[in-house]
Design an enzyme around this catalytic site. Structure first.
Site, mmCIF file in Angstrom:
data_model
loop_
_atom_site.group_PDB
_atom_site.id
_atom_site.type_symbol
_atom_site.label_atom_id
_atom_site.label_comp_id
_atom_site.label_asym_id
_atom_site.label_seq_id
_atom_site.Cartn_x
_atom_site.Cartn_y
_atom_site.Cartn_z
ATOM 1 N N ASP A 10 0.670 -1.140 -0.175
ATOM 2 C CA ASP A 10 -0.025 0.170 0.128
ATOM 3 C C ASP A 10 0.679 1.116 -0.028
ATOM 4 O O ASP A 10 0.702 2.045 -1.011
ATOM 5 C CB ASP A 10 -1.097 0.256 1.396
ATOM 6 C CG ASP A 10 -2.227 -0.630 1.470
ATOM 7 O OD1 ASP A 10 -2.493 -0.758 -0.226
ATOM 8 O OD2 ASP A 10 -3.247 -0.279 2.275
ATOM 9 N N ASP A 12 -8.838 -3.833 1.974
ATOM 10 C CA ASP A 12 -8.961 -4.004 3.270
ATOM 11 C C ASP A 12 -9.943 -3.753 4.850
ATOM 12 O O ASP A 12 -10.047 -3.505 5.686
ATOM 13 C CB ASP A 12 -8.702 -2.094 3.635
ATOM 14 C CG ASP A 12 -8.299 -1.227 2.119
ATOM 15 O OD1 ASP A 12 -7.203 -1.405 2.198
ATOM 16 O OD2 ASP A 12 -9.072 -0.419 0.917
#
Length: 523
Positions: free
Chosen positions: A387, A439
């Site tokens: 990320d 997520d």
């Protein structure tokens, strides 16, 4: 009261065949900024500012009419220089669109521009030179069409004189510009209205999206115990009885490396080959996995409440013995998925997308397991670094954030569906708040592990890990949205969720003297 420990005998596992592959592809392709939304500004704190060239980058609503027929609104971005657009627009602010000659707008136009919006293409000269030329020709505003399907931030350099541009300067993507230009074909009159709506101070969609994400993790973690039950590990599958003997997918440490490589390749593919067909491919994969998820969730709920439904089966060629529940639920789920795919751009399509996404994630967390926190650490730290790199570091290599560019998509083709989304009812843009499936799934794998670990070791909510990790996940997600509000840009949620979940279980395990057991567990 402690959670009942699972039976010592090995339960039959649910097979999912092709669904494993589809879910894995979605897991790798679902990397969008964890908390994303349509912000009114594109400020990044990095783009240069100079006196007279320090306007904030604002998101612009570009509405156009073809011979009086209003078309869909497009999205643009303002320049560092030029007049600031109003926050609201009215019909009286509409201006006729004119393509200058030359079409790049780098020289005095032979086409009259007085009181019009000059629609020029990017190239041959600087943004500032185009703006000066359009203003000198009498244009009321300049609308630039980018040479790629993205929005370029228009800035000044140290060598530029103070621009003192008195007209608004806006850029739209290549695909958006083509829509405007195609409307002008055949001599049709095109009018354009541009304004920059302000973002409301309160976003009512975020609390509901937060509840969906936290609820999905909690529900998926306890699903096999609360809904399926130890006495019924054989929920209906798409195949026959032999499919139920397949083993659950247990991740290993090497999965982290596989994730980094595969996910990066998928992301780069979507970045360099951003096209309608690739977007539709992801939609098809989402529909197939959503079909599996809907069937699984509905079937297990029915079987849980109807004992006789579990036993009713029919023999089918190739598939073998298939439950009647499957024969009823599967066609209904297929109809639901097809209707969503056909109407995915409708105002209420987000409801179907969220339902399919939640069901799919429940299925994933029943099929994919983390055996211990050694594997969890490798996977979540890799996802954390992934990320950070593709959101914050990739702009230094590729001139733009690869992950944000992929997540934003284009004005052509379907939007990427691997997100939970909620409409922003109080926003003039009528956009969506979103959170990527990854997520939810990556921290969810660890939360689900903590629930299985607590059950296996006879722990309850007070001395176990599950409740603490749920609180950690909820706190991390809250921090994500605080970051979204403060930074006015999409946030990589794993930046907050990995420390709040993995950090919680490691800290608690060390404090309780159980870190070694957690590290080498097999649940």
């Amino acid at each position: 009261m402690a959670f009942p420990a699972p039976s010592s005998s090995s339960p039959r596992r649910r097979g999912r065949g092709l669904a494993y592959l589809l879910v894995s592809v979605l897991l790798l392709a679902s990397r969008v900024p964890g908390a994303a939304g349509a912000d009114s500004e594109f400020e990044d704190g990095v783009s240069p500012k100079f006196p007279g060239c320090d306007n904030p980058f604002q998101k612009v609503k570009v509405t156009y009419w073809v011979d009086g027929d209003e078309r869909s609104s497009l999205t643009g971005i303002t320049a560092r220089f030029g007049e600031v657009l109003p926050a609201t627009g009215s019909d009286g602010d509409k201006r006729k669109a004119v393509v200058p000659a030359p079409k790049t707008g780098c020289a005095k136009s032979s086409a009259p521009l007085a009181s019009s919006i000059a629609v020029a293409e990017r190239g041959e000269c600087t943004f500032l030179e185009k703006a000066k030329t359009a203003e000198s020709g009498g244009a009321a505003a300049l609308l630039l069409i980018n040479d790629e399907d993205d929005l370029q931030k228009m800035v000044c350099t140290q060598n530029d004189t103070v621009p003192n541009i008195g007209i608004p300067v806006v850029m739209v993507s290549q695909s958006a510009g083509r829509k405007i230009l195609s409307g002008m074909d055949g001599g049709a009159k095109v009018d354009i209205l541009m304004y920059a709506p302000e973002k409301p101070s309160f976003d009512g969609a975020i609390p509901f999206l937060w509840l969906m994400a936290v609820g999905s993790v909690a529900c998926a973690s306890v699903w096999s115990f609360v809904v399926v039950g130890d006495e019924d590990k054989n929920a209906p599958t798409l195949g026959g009885e032999e499919a139920a003997d397949s083993e659950i997918v247990e991740l290993q440490t090497k999965t982290a490396l596989v994730f980094i490589v595969t996910a990066s390749l998928v992301l780069l593919f979507l970045f360099f080959f951003k096209s309608t067909w690739s977007a539709w491919l992801l939609v098809v994969l989402f529909c197939l996995s959503g079909l599996q998820g809907l069937h699984y969730v509905a079937s297990t709920l029915i079987v849980r409440t109807c004992d006789r439904c579990r036993e009713a089966k029919v023999a089918l060629p190739v598939l073998g013995n298939v439950t009647v529940v499957t024969l009823v639920i599967l066609p209904l789920a297929l109809i639901f998925v097809v209707v969503w795919a056909v109407h995915q751009n409708s105002p209420f399509a987000w409801v179907g997308q969220d339902l399919m996404g939640i069901c799919m994630m429940i299925l994933v967390l029943q099929v994919v397991h983390l055996p211990n926190i050694k594997v969890a650490t490798a996977l979540l730290v890799s996802a954390f670094m992934y990320d950070i790199f593709w959101v914050f570091i990739s702009p230094f290599i590729f001139k733009k954030s690869v992950m944000i560019t992929v997540a934003r998509g284009s004005d052509e083709g379907p939007s990427l569906p691997m997100v939970l989304k909620m409409p922003k009812e109080f926003d003039t843009w009528n956009g969506y708040d979103m959170i990527g499936f990854g997520d939810i799934l990556f921290p969810g794998l660890l939360v689900a592990f903590s629930f299985r670990y607590d059950r296996a070791n006879g722990k309850d909510l007070t001395d176990g890990y599950f409740l603490c990790l749920m609180i950690g996940y909820a706190f991390g997600l809250s921090c994500t949205y605080v970051g979204l509000y403060l930074m006015k840009s999409g946030q990589p949620a794993l930046l907050y969720l990995v420390p709040s979940t993995l950090g919680t279980i490691v800290t608690l395990g060390a404090k309780r003297g159980e870190l070694s057991q957690l590290w080498n567990a097999k649940v």
